[in-house]
Scaffold this motif. Structure first.
Motif, mmCIF file in Angstrom:
data_model
loop_
_atom_site.group_PDB
_atom_site.id
_atom_site.type_symbol
_atom_site.label_atom_id
_atom_site.label_comp_id
_atom_site.label_asym_id
_atom_site.label_seq_id
_atom_site.Cartn_x
_atom_site.Cartn_y
_atom_site.Cartn_z
ATOM 1 N N LEU A 164 5.049 -9.753 -1.535
ATOM 2 C CA LEU A 164 5.630 -8.480 -1.108
ATOM 3 C C LEU A 164 6.780 -8.072 -2.026
ATOM 4 O O LEU A 164 6.899 -6.909 -2.416
ATOM 5 C CB LEU A 164 6.130 -8.573 0.331
ATOM 6 N N ASN A 165 7.646 -9.034 -2.354
ATOM 7 C CA ASN A 165 8.758 -8.737 -3.247
ATOM 8 C C ASN A 165 8.264 -8.245 -4.603
ATOM 9 O O ASN A 165 8.832 -7.323 -5.195
ATOM 10 C CB ASN A 165 9.639 -9.975 -3.427
ATOM 11 N N GLU A 182 7.622 -3.485 -8.166
ATOM 12 C CA GLU A 182 6.954 -2.645 -9.164
ATOM 13 C C GLU A 182 7.397 -1.189 -9.044
ATOM 14 O O GLU A 182 7.336 -0.428 -10.019
ATOM 15 C CB GLU A 182 5.428 -2.721 -8.980
ATOM 16 N N VAL A 183 7.823 -0.789 -7.846
ATOM 17 C CA VAL A 183 8.089 0.624 -7.574
ATOM 18 C C VAL A 183 9.568 0.899 -7.305
ATOM 19 O O VAL A 183 10.060 1.989 -7.591
ATOM 20 C CB VAL A 183 7.232 1.090 -6.373
ATOM 21 N N LEU A 236 0.827 -1.205 0.000
ATOM 22 C CA LEU A 236 0.000 0.000 0.000
ATOM 23 C C LEU A 236 0.862 1.257 0.000
ATOM 24 O O LEU A 236 0.613 2.212 -0.748
ATOM 25 C CB LEU A 236 -0.913 -0.023 1.228
ATOM 26 N N ILE A 237 1.903 1.259 0.804
ATOM 27 C CA ILE A 237 2.757 2.450 0.904
ATOM 28 C C ILE A 237 3.502 2.711 -0.405
ATOM 29 O O ILE A 237 3.524 3.831 -0.908
ATOM 30 C CB ILE A 237 3.745 2.297 2.074
ATOM 31 N N VAL A 238 4.120 1.674 -0.973
ATOM 32 C CA VAL A 238 4.933 1.919 -2.178
ATOM 33 C C VAL A 238 4.061 2.322 -3.359
ATOM 34 O O VAL A 238 4.475 3.162 -4.179
ATOM 35 C CB VAL A 238 5.821 0.692 -2.520
ATOM 36 N N ARG A 239 2.856 1.766 -3.440
ATOM 37 C CA ARG A 239 1.988 2.158 -4.563
ATOM 38 C C ARG A 239 1.516 3.597 -4.407
ATOM 39 O O ARG A 239 1.410 4.333 -5.401
ATOM 40 C CB ARG A 239 0.815 1.188 -4.661
ATOM 41 N N LYS A 266 11.560 4.330 -9.271
ATOM 42 C CA LYS A 266 12.061 4.057 -10.619
ATOM 43 C C LYS A 266 12.057 5.274 -11.536
ATOM 44 O O LYS A 266 12.800 5.315 -12.509
ATOM 45 C CB LYS A 266 11.250 2.928 -11.248
ATOM 46 N N ASN A 267 11.227 6.264 -11.227
ATOM 47 C CA ASN A 267 11.201 7.480 -12.043
ATOM 48 C C ASN A 267 11.897 8.591 -11.276
ATOM 49 O O ASN A 267 11.273 9.406 -10.600
ATOM 50 C CB ASN A 267 9.751 7.868 -12.368
#
Length: 474
Positions: free
Chosen positions: A166-167, A172-173, A127-130, A140-141
């Motif tokens: 989780l990994n 993804e981020v 939730l946090i990373v998204r 990544k950006n």
């Protein structure tokens, strides 16, 4: 060192108060922070910057290391502390965080170089990373030539399946080289010294194998219970809290092969190979290789189910199926409310071919041992046999001991201080890589499946654990 900002999620929680802010203050007072930096705390409470700084000041005053400093010495550090109200599940809080970061755009680097510390349950990580990604704060950006890193607390998942999920979510981020999975044991001086002790001393390196070592015992004992962590322990239990990370990381440090160099990936490659080589337990051997326990009174603890079957103790016999360690038992014992608080590794060597100085079976009493104590003291001792004074030729064990405090007086780096510094500088050696996390979960999942719902055995408070645990050691 480049200027940067540290963003702490869960900044009003227990971990941040007891460990993180005192450790960040240590970075400040040891000169390990750049000229321009910011520390941004986030939490659900509605606090001003000044109100949050007062909570940080209270945490520092309660800290053993920083408590001796007066407010004037701490004031320059507090001026670098900021706060953002952020509910982890609500996107708006992340946009407020973005604005707070960008408001300091005049301070070179503090907006483009970001270190996130997730002092929250790892289950909240996706939730946090998204939400970070949606707010333009993902890994990544990157703007310009900036860097972004994320530190994640253990346990990383509940089992192999959730760890892989989780990994995948964090992948993804953030790229793998941006992810720092922290286990504070790996920041302790005596744990870091295992590699130096093994690979820089010619008298031990040739003996570190199945030909000369009869067993390895790893003990992580605490003389207190779960304290106020009932809800956490009901969800996690000792296998996930201690065995999957601390214990298996110590085992890997003892058993790893020499790395080709001291780069982070070379060292972590060898640890990963050990975890992959641990023999998985099965229902057929569970009865003789695994004992789980629960201390008497655990079910009366706050936030604990009165019928709880959660384990607070484990004794497990492992084998590492590789060329160096084939047939050597690794005994791991960990538990709450035991007789003492002590973390120790004992390497016991084989007896000589003949025993001239007593009964043939008495060598165990004086068998050579290397004893590494990680806490509460930090020592390494060598045990050997010597003649007892008198007419009879009888042997007694004696010890030669090295003590960190005696040999290196003065303050050293705390585990969190060291690991924060490593993350800032990008040194990943003392952080756990994705493949090692998954291999460790394979080991723990196999233990849980092998037990097939067996109940933990009760044991008295301040004892050695369940009586049956003594049978694990053969």
């Amino acid at each position: 060192m480049e200027n940067f900002s540290i963003v702490i999620f869960g900044a009003t929680g227990d971990l941040a108060r007891r460990k993180l802010f005192p450790s960040v203050f240590d970075l400040f007072r040891y000169g390990h922070l750049p000229e321009e930096y910011r520390v941004i705390g986030t939490g659900r409470r509605d606090l001003s910057h000044e109100a949050f700084r007062r909570t940080v000041l209270e945490a520092l005053r309660a800290s053993p290391g920083a408590g001796g400093f007066d407010e004037e010495a701490i004031a320059p550090f507090l001026r670098r502390i900021f706060y953002v109200r952020l509910d982890i599940s609500e996107p708006e809080g992340y946009h407020r965080l973005h604005r707070e970061i960008m408001d300091a755009s005049g301070q070179s680097g503090v907006c483009t170089h970001l270190l996130y510390y997730l002092a929250v349950s790892p289950g909240l990580l996706p939730l946090i990373v998204r939400n970070l990604q949606a707010a333009g704060l993902g890994g990544k950006n990157l703007p310009c030539r900036g860097w972004r890193k994320i530190i994640v607390e253990k346990p990383f998942g509940r089992d192999l399946e959730s760890a892989r999920a989780l990994n995948a979510a964090v992948g993804e981020v953030f790229n793998e080289d941006q992810i720092f999975r922290i286990d504070h044991y790996l920041g302790k001086e005596t744990v870091q010294n295992i590699l130096v002790f093994r690979f820089s001393n010619g008298i031990f390196e040739p003996l570190w194998n199945r030909h000369y070592i009869s067993s390895v015992q790893i003990t992580i004992a605490e003389d207190f219970g779960i304290r106020d962590r009932g809800a956490f322990y009901e969800e996690v239990g000792l296998l996930r809290d201690i065995i999957q990370n601390h214990a298996l990381q110590l085992l890997a440090s003892v058993a790893m092969e020499p790395p080709v160099d001291l780069s982070a990936d070379s060292v972590r490659d060898e640890k990963s190979k050990v975890l992959r080589s641990i023999r998985r337990h099965t229902p057929a051997d569970a009865g003789t290789a695994i004992v789980l326990g629960q201390y008497e009174g655990y079910r009366e603890e706050k936030d604990v189910d009165p019928r709880s079957e959660v384990e607070t103790f484990a004794a497990i016999r492992f084998f590492v199926d590789n060329w160096r360690w084939q047939g050597v038992p690794f005994y791991v014992k960990a538990g709450k409310n035991l007789g003492e608080t002590r973390t120790r590794i004992v390497i016991t060597f084989k007896c000589p071919p003949q025993n001239f100085f007593g009964p043939s079976d008495s060598c165990g009493y004086t068998a050579n041992q290397v004893v590494m104590t990680i806490q509460p003291e930090e020592t390494i001792a060598l045990r050997f046999g010597t003649k007892r004074p008198g007419e009879a030729v009888e042997t007694d064990p004696v010890y030669m001991k090295f003590d960190y405090r005696d040999s290196f007086p003065g303050e050293g780096l705390t585990a969190y201080h060291r690991l924060l510094l490593d993350a800032i500088t990008g040194d990943r050696m003392n952080f756990i890589r994705q493949d090692s996390v998954e291999h460790a979960w394979e080991v723990v999942d196999a233990i849980r499946h092998a037990l097939d719902g067996r109940h933990p055995e009760p044991y008295p408070i301040h004892s050695d654990g369940p009586a049956s645990a003594s049978g694990i050691y053969g």
